[in-house]
Design an enzyme around this catalytic site. Sequence first.
Site, PDB file in Angstrom:
ATOM      1  N   ASP A 129       3.377   9.615  -0.879  1.00 23.93           N
ATOM      2  CA  ASP A 129       2.208   8.815  -0.487  1.00 23.93           C
ATOM      3  C   ASP A 129       2.067   7.653  -1.455  1.00 23.93           C
ATOM      4  O   ASP A 129       2.350   7.823  -2.655  1.00 23.93           O
ATOM      5  CB  ASP A 129       0.945   9.705  -0.564  1.00 23.93           C
ATOM      6  CG  ASP A 129      -0.124   9.319   0.450  1.00 23.93           C
ATOM      7  OD1 ASP A 129      -0.038   8.211   1.008  1.00 23.93           O
ATOM      8  OD2 ASP A 129      -1.029  10.131   0.689  1.00 23.93           O
ATOM      9  N   HIS A 184       0.816  -1.226   0.000  1.00 28.24           N
ATOM     10  CA  HIS A 184       0.000   0.000   0.000  1.00 28.24           C
ATOM     11  C   HIS A 184       0.841   1.264   0.000  1.00 28.24           C
ATOM     12  O   HIS A 184       0.305   2.361  -0.136  1.00 28.24           O
ATOM     13  CB  HIS A 184      -0.935  -0.011   1.221  1.00 28.24           C
ATOM     14  CG  HIS A 184      -2.010  -1.046   1.096  1.00 28.24           C
ATOM     15  ND1 HIS A 184      -3.305  -0.727   0.767  1.00 28.24           N
ATOM     16  CD2 HIS A 184      -1.971  -2.385   1.216  1.00 28.24           C
ATOM     17  CE1 HIS A 184      -4.026  -1.841   0.701  1.00 28.24           C
ATOM     18  NE2 HIS A 184      -3.235  -2.861   0.978  1.00 28.24           N
TER      19      HIS A 184
HETATM   20  P1  ADQ Z   1      -3.363   5.970   4.575  1.00 27.80           P
HETATM   21  O1  ADQ Z   1      -2.013   6.514   4.807  1.00 27.80           O
HETATM   22  O2  ADQ Z   1      -4.179   5.665   5.771  1.00 27.80           O
HETATM   23  O3  ADQ Z   1      -3.288   4.677   3.669  1.00 27.80           O
HETATM   24  P2  ADQ Z   1      -5.287   7.297   2.615  1.00 27.80           P
HETATM   25  O4  ADQ Z   1      -5.131   6.571   1.342  1.00 27.80           O
HETATM   26  O5  ADQ Z   1      -5.428   8.774   2.452  1.00 27.80           O
HETATM   27  O6  ADQ Z   1      -4.112   7.101   3.648  1.00 27.80           O
HETATM   28  O7  ADQ Z   1      -6.606   6.774   3.323  1.00 27.80           O
HETATM   29  C1  ADQ Z   1      -7.136   7.345   4.481  1.00 27.80           C
HETATM   30  C2  ADQ Z   1      -8.548   6.791   4.732  1.00 27.80           C
HETATM   31  O8  ADQ Z   1      -8.926   7.075   6.080  1.00 27.80           O
HETATM   32  C3  ADQ Z   1      -9.587   7.391   3.829  1.00 27.80           C
HETATM   33  O9  ADQ Z   1     -10.457   6.389   3.395  1.00 27.80           O
HETATM   34  C4  ADQ Z   1     -10.344   8.383   4.737  1.00 27.80           C
HETATM   35  O10 ADQ Z   1     -11.709   8.527   4.444  1.00 27.80           O
HETATM   36  C5  ADQ Z   1     -10.164   7.785   6.107  1.00 27.80           C
HETATM   37  N1  ADQ Z   1     -10.058   8.863   7.097  1.00 27.80           N
HETATM   38  C6  ADQ Z   1      -9.157   9.838   7.077  1.00 27.80           C
HETATM   39  N2  ADQ Z   1      -9.355  10.671   8.106  1.00 27.80           N
HETATM   40  C7  ADQ Z   1     -10.393  10.203   8.800  1.00 27.80           C
HETATM   41  C8  ADQ Z   1     -11.048  10.604  10.002  1.00 27.80           C
HETATM   42  N3  ADQ Z   1     -10.676  11.645  10.720  1.00 27.80           N
HETATM   43  N4  ADQ Z   1     -12.062   9.873  10.424  1.00 27.80           N
HETATM   44  C9  ADQ Z   1     -12.425   8.797   9.724  1.00 27.80           C
HETATM   45  N5  ADQ Z   1     -11.848   8.367   8.623  1.00 27.80           N
HETATM   46  C10 ADQ Z   1     -10.836   9.050   8.149  1.00 27.80           C
HETATM   47  C11 ADQ Z   1      -2.259   3.826   3.151  1.00 27.80           C
HETATM   48  C12 ADQ Z   1      -1.199   4.528   2.286  1.00 27.80           C
HETATM   49  C13 ADQ Z   1      -1.861   5.324   1.173  1.00 27.80           C
HETATM   50  C14 ADQ Z   1      -2.787   4.413   0.352  1.00 27.80           C
HETATM   51  C15 ADQ Z   1      -3.702   3.613   1.260  1.00 27.80           C
HETATM   52  C16 ADQ Z   1      -4.472   2.553   0.483  1.00 27.80           C
HETATM   53  O11 ADQ Z   1      -0.379   5.378   3.085  1.00 27.80           O
HETATM   54  O12 ADQ Z   1      -0.888   5.923   0.334  1.00 27.80           O
HETATM   55  O13 ADQ Z   1      -3.579   5.193  -0.530  1.00 27.80           O
HETATM   56  O14 ADQ Z   1      -2.985   2.936   2.277  1.00 27.80           O
HETATM   57  O15 ADQ Z   1      -3.629   1.672  -0.162  1.00 27.80           O
END
Ligand code: ADQ
Length: 405
Positions: free
Chosen positions: A380, A166
């Site tokens: 990211d 990921h």
């Molecule tokens: P993350 O680093 O966790 O994922 P991201 O892809 O932006 O980052 O996903 C975050 C998720 O958490 C989103 O679905 C969002 O809706 C949810 N979220 C964020 N803030 C929130 C809050 N305050 N309350 C509830 N939900 C919240 C890792 C990698 C990324 C990659 C993903 C998927 O770091 O680069 O895109 O995995 O592979």
Amino acid sequence: MPKNIIVSNRLPVQVESKNGSWLFTPTSGGLATGLKTVHEEGESLWIGWPGVSSDNLDNESKNQICQDLGKNRYCPVFLDDKELDNFYFGFSNKCLWPLFHYFIEIHQFDMKQWEFYIDVNQKFADEVLRFVNDGDKVWIHDYQLLLCPQMIKDINPNVTIGFFLHIPFPSFEIFRIFAKREELLTGILGADLIGFHTYDYERHFISSVKRILNLEVNFNIVLHNGREIVVNTFPMGIDFKKFEIAAKNNLRISPGSSELKRQINTHKLVNEGKLILSIDRLDYTKGVLNRLLAFERFLDTNPGYHDKIRLVMLAVPSRSKVAQYKILKRQTDEVVGRINGKFASVNWTPVWYYYRSMNFENLIDLYVSSDVCMITPLRDGMNLVAKEYLATRINNDGVLILSEL
Ligand code: ADQ
């Protein structure tokens, strides 16, 4: 019938003890959000850590948690404080995470933590081997479990193993710095299909396999131990319909239906106020501080926008036991305080800062109401928040500012 087994470090629920019973709350984060729908629709078994240290659990509690989680086809791997400190907070998040995101000055290699990393990967592999039969498909996720594919393949070569990373796979020049590079590559190559978000990560992985292990590679197929291992790009998406429908419903219901929505609407009524949204886990890779500094500079140089624009910054607590994350939390608090102290008026606070998780309805309130979404990571793997914001643009309005990194 062959079954599918999903394996990830965390289960998508957090187990907590409350008033003598066990409470299960959904976790936030890209992996959990992305795979939840797949699990619900696919009748799979999901193996992972339930978010509570086994040092706080007696056998009766463990059995109860196993039973409760089993109702949703979740199977816990219990980890104690020592394992969590060394395998998770230590090796995974102080060594692999920074290195794979190109923060080489932060990454630390520690031999004891590496040994824990091997042991815990073996623990996950053993749990899979307890359930798996010939012909089943096992789908292993992310940087905490890089050794797991080979550990499973060694014992049962007749299961099909997929592995998905990921986060970025760094260029060979970065990956070669890592002391146990051969072991990590060999661990991943236990899989039959290896997936990355982008073609660049796939290219970096193949280049490391060629140059470090000297294996034969034909296009995207690696030849290893008489097996053909396919490496490919699978950019992760979101459950688009879920967000689109939620946004439509949100616009249909009355404007004051949640406290958050009421506050947003009040802001928007005054001076035709606009909202800039920023959502991330509080992580140094996400560029949270840089974004705040950019907003401060914008306010410094554009006094005409004072009272009219607000940055809504939602930061989800993450890995708060690791020193770098503690420092980032302190710096973020300070800069938010400085900006608000410098510019706020009686009717206006420039930054609304939430350091917590939010429920889905409030998340949709924010997505729907924001005029601009600013996603500017320094590095990211993919970033699902950007995609979620787009999915909620049902009137084709709004602006997404997205970093090319
Ligand atoms: P993350 O680093 O966790 O994922 P991201 O892809 O932006 O980052 O996903 C975050 C998720 O958490 C989103 O679905 C969002 O809706 C949810 N979220 C964020 N803030 C929130 C809050 N305050 N309350 C509830 N939900 C919240 C890792 C990698 C990324 C990659 C993903 C998927 O770091 O680069 O895109 O995995 O592979």
